[in-house]
Structure formats: structure tokens, C-alpha cells
Design an enzyme around this catalytic site. Structure first.
Site, PDB file in Angstrom:
ATOM      1  N   GLY A  45      33.172  35.606  42.109  1.00  0.00           N
ATOM      2  CA  GLY A  45      34.583  35.333  41.841  1.00  0.00           C
ATOM      3  C   GLY A  45      35.180  34.515  42.964  1.00  0.00           C
ATOM      4  O   GLY A  45      34.700  34.576  44.105  1.00  0.00           O
ATOM      5  N   GLN A  50      41.700  31.085  48.271  1.00  0.00           N
ATOM      6  CA  GLN A  50      40.501  31.054  49.113  1.00  0.00           C
ATOM      7  C   GLN A  50      40.010  29.640  49.402  1.00  0.00           C
ATOM      8  O   GLN A  50      39.144  29.446  50.260  1.00  0.00           O
ATOM      9  CB  GLN A  50      39.362  31.846  48.463  1.00  0.00           C
ATOM     10  CG  GLN A  50      39.638  33.337  48.400  1.00  0.00           C
ATOM     11  CD  GLN A  50      38.442  34.058  47.818  1.00  0.00           C
ATOM     12  OE1 GLN A  50      38.271  34.129  46.615  1.00  0.00           O
ATOM     13  NE2 GLN A  50      37.591  34.580  48.689  1.00  0.00           N
ATOM     14  N   CYS A  92      33.530  39.836  50.008  1.00  0.00           N
ATOM     15  CA  CYS A  92      34.479  38.767  49.709  1.00  0.00           C
ATOM     16  C   CYS A  92      34.033  37.513  50.456  1.00  0.00           C
ATOM     17  O   CYS A  92      33.642  37.598  51.624  1.00  0.00           O
ATOM     18  CB  CYS A  92      35.872  39.187  50.181  1.00  0.00           C
ATOM     19  SG  CYS A  92      37.118  37.919  49.922  1.00  0.00           S
ATOM     20  N   LEU A  93      34.094  36.375  49.779  1.00  0.00           N
ATOM     21  CA  LEU A  93      33.658  35.127  50.420  1.00  0.00           C
ATOM     22  C   LEU A  93      34.522  34.784  51.627  1.00  0.00           C
ATOM     23  O   LEU A  93      34.090  34.036  52.504  1.00  0.00           O
ATOM     24  CB  LEU A  93      33.684  33.973  49.404  1.00  0.00           C
ATOM     25  CG  LEU A  93      32.692  34.094  48.238  1.00  0.00           C
ATOM     26  CD1 LEU A  93      32.899  32.958  47.244  1.00  0.00           C
ATOM     27  CD2 LEU A  93      31.250  34.120  48.734  1.00  0.00           C
ATOM     28  N   HIS A 134      39.705  42.530  42.157  1.00  0.00           N
ATOM     29  CA  HIS A 134      39.532  41.859  43.451  1.00  0.00           C
ATOM     30  C   HIS A 134      40.231  40.491  43.444  1.00  0.00           C
ATOM     31  O   HIS A 134      40.965  40.158  44.386  1.00  0.00           O
ATOM     32  CB  HIS A 134      38.030  41.705  43.735  1.00  0.00           C
ATOM     33  CG  HIS A 134      37.701  41.037  45.028  1.00  0.00           C
ATOM     34  ND1 HIS A 134      37.134  41.696  46.090  1.00  0.00           N
ATOM     35  CD2 HIS A 134      37.866  39.755  45.447  1.00  0.00           C
ATOM     36  CE1 HIS A 134      36.962  40.852  47.099  1.00  0.00           C
ATOM     37  NE2 HIS A 134      37.402  39.658  46.729  1.00  0.00           N
ATOM     38  N   GLU A 135      39.996  39.711  42.370  1.00  0.00           N
ATOM     39  CA  GLU A 135      40.558  38.346  42.340  1.00  0.00           C
ATOM     40  C   GLU A 135      42.077  38.370  42.145  1.00  0.00           C
ATOM     41  O   GLU A 135      42.796  37.572  42.751  1.00  0.00           O
ATOM     42  CB  GLU A 135      39.882  37.506  41.250  1.00  0.00           C
ATOM     43  CG  GLU A 135      38.371  37.318  41.415  1.00  0.00           C
ATOM     44  CD  GLU A 135      37.938  36.902  42.815  1.00  0.00           C
ATOM     45  OE1 GLU A 135      38.670  36.154  43.473  1.00  0.00           O
ATOM     46  OE2 GLU A 135      36.864  37.354  43.260  1.00  0.00           O
ATOM     47  N   HIS A 138      43.727  39.001  45.305  1.00  0.00           N
ATOM     48  CA  HIS A 138      43.840  37.772  46.120  1.00  0.00           C
ATOM     49  C   HIS A 138      45.130  37.022  45.789  1.00  0.00           C
ATOM     50  O   HIS A 138      45.787  36.490  46.682  1.00  0.00           O
ATOM     51  CB  HIS A 138      42.667  36.827  45.832  1.00  0.00           C
ATOM     52  CG  HIS A 138      41.470  37.030  46.708  1.00  0.00           C
ATOM     53  ND1 HIS A 138      41.527  36.962  48.075  1.00  0.00           N
ATOM     54  CD2 HIS A 138      40.179  37.285  46.400  1.00  0.00           C
ATOM     55  CE1 HIS A 138      40.309  37.170  48.575  1.00  0.00           C
ATOM     56  NE2 HIS A 138      39.479  37.374  47.577  1.00  0.00           N
TER      57      HIS A 138
HETATM   58 NI    NI Z   1      37.458  37.845  47.677  1.00  0.00          NI
END
Ligand code: NI
Length: 169
Positions: A45, A50, A92-93, A134-135, A138
Site C-alpha cells: 500500500g 508518502q 510502513c514504507l 493503515h492507508e 496516512h
Molecule cells: Ni505506511
């Protein structure tokens, strides 16, 4: 185009993103770039903040690019209902190499729009429910470490600080 991924510590990750109001070729290009960026980073995701774009937009693919029908685009999404609970390891990236068991709903229903502005409602279970939550977090300026105990969160923050000091973040 592959965007650099913004890491934890940048203010854009901790503020609410702006609604998407224009559904045009530019948005389609941004979505294509977000998929490309997510696959290059081996994520499931990615939310627009991000990559430094404060818009309410995210892409999800729980198959990691294996299954074209698993590609999901959520524009202006909101969680409308949740059910149950699950605790699984999450990452998480924007916090590379940090993972922690994170509580999430077992099922989540999301309402939003697709890339053309059409209303959509999707229900996910397990990993997909986790990705939805999660997304969408964000887009509201919330990172998964905020879903952890203060002890765990502070431990991750301390380790990030060390990496920042060492010039490794
Ligand atoms: Ni993330």
C-alpha cells in the site's frame, strides 16, 4: 515515474491530506506513478503523502503486483464500518525496517471514489482490512506507530533518532 518515499519525521506525514476534487489525466498519471513507486519499494500500500503529495489518495495491492485484479485505487476514502480485531505484524514504507504487532479491525468497509470519481464501497478482511486502515490513517496524518503502546512507540522513535543522528535516515 518512481518517486522517492518520504520518511517518518517529515511533517507532511503527520497532517491530514486535502480532498481530491479533480478527476483528470493528471490524477491517472499520479495513480500509475504511485503503483510503480509502491512495487519498486515492495509495498502492499502507498498513500499520496508518502510521496510528498498531500492528497486523499492511496493505492493498495495485497498481491504485490502478482495479480492485476488486486490493484485498488481509493480516492477520498473513509472507513464506514469495522468488525472484530486482529493483531499482526505491520510495517510502513515511511519507517523502513521497523515492524511491530499492530491491532486492527478484522474486517473494514471503505467508501470512496475510484480514479474516475465514481463512488465505490469495498469490504476487506485480514490483510486487506489492515491495508485499508493503515492507508486511510496516512491520509489523516496517522502512522502505525501511533496504534502501538507508548512504550513500543517511544522505542521506535528513539531508534529513528539514532539513525537520524548517524545520517542513516
Ligand atoms: Ni505506511
Amino acid at each position: 515515474m518512481i518517486y522517492p518515499i518520504v520518511k517518518y519525521g517529515q511533517p507532511i506525514l503527520e497532517r491530514a491530506a486535502e480532498p481530491v476534487t479533480e478527476f483528470n489525466a493528471e490524477l491517472e498519471k499520479l495513480v500509475a506513478d504511485m503503483f510503480e513507486t509502491m512495487y519498486a519499494a515492495r509495498g502492499v500500500g502507498l498513500a499520496a503523502p508518502q510521496i510528498g503529495i498531500s492528497k486523499r489518495l492511496c493505492v493498495i495491492d495485497e498481491s504485490g503486483g502478482e495479480n492485476p485484479s488486486a490493484r485498488l485505487v481509493l480516492v477520498n476514502p473513509e472507513i464506514v464500518s469495522t468488525e472484530g480485531e486482529q493483531v499482526q505484524e505491520e510495517g510502513c514504507l515511511s519507517l523502513p525496517d521497523f515492524r511491530a504487532n499492530t491491532p486492527r479491525p478484522l474486517r473494514a468497509t471503505v467508501r470512496g471514489q475510484d480514479v474516475h470519481g465514481k463512488e465505490i464501497t469495498l469490504t476487506g478482511e485480514g490483510l486487506l482490512a489492515r491495508a485499508f486502515c493503515h492507508e486511510i490513517d496516512h491520509l489523516n496524518g496517522i502512522l502505525f506507530i501511533q496504534r502501538l503502546s507508548r512504550l513500543k512507540r517511544d522505542s521506535i522513535k528513539r531508534r529513528v533518532k539514532k539513525l537520524v543522528k548517524a545520517g542513516e535516515w
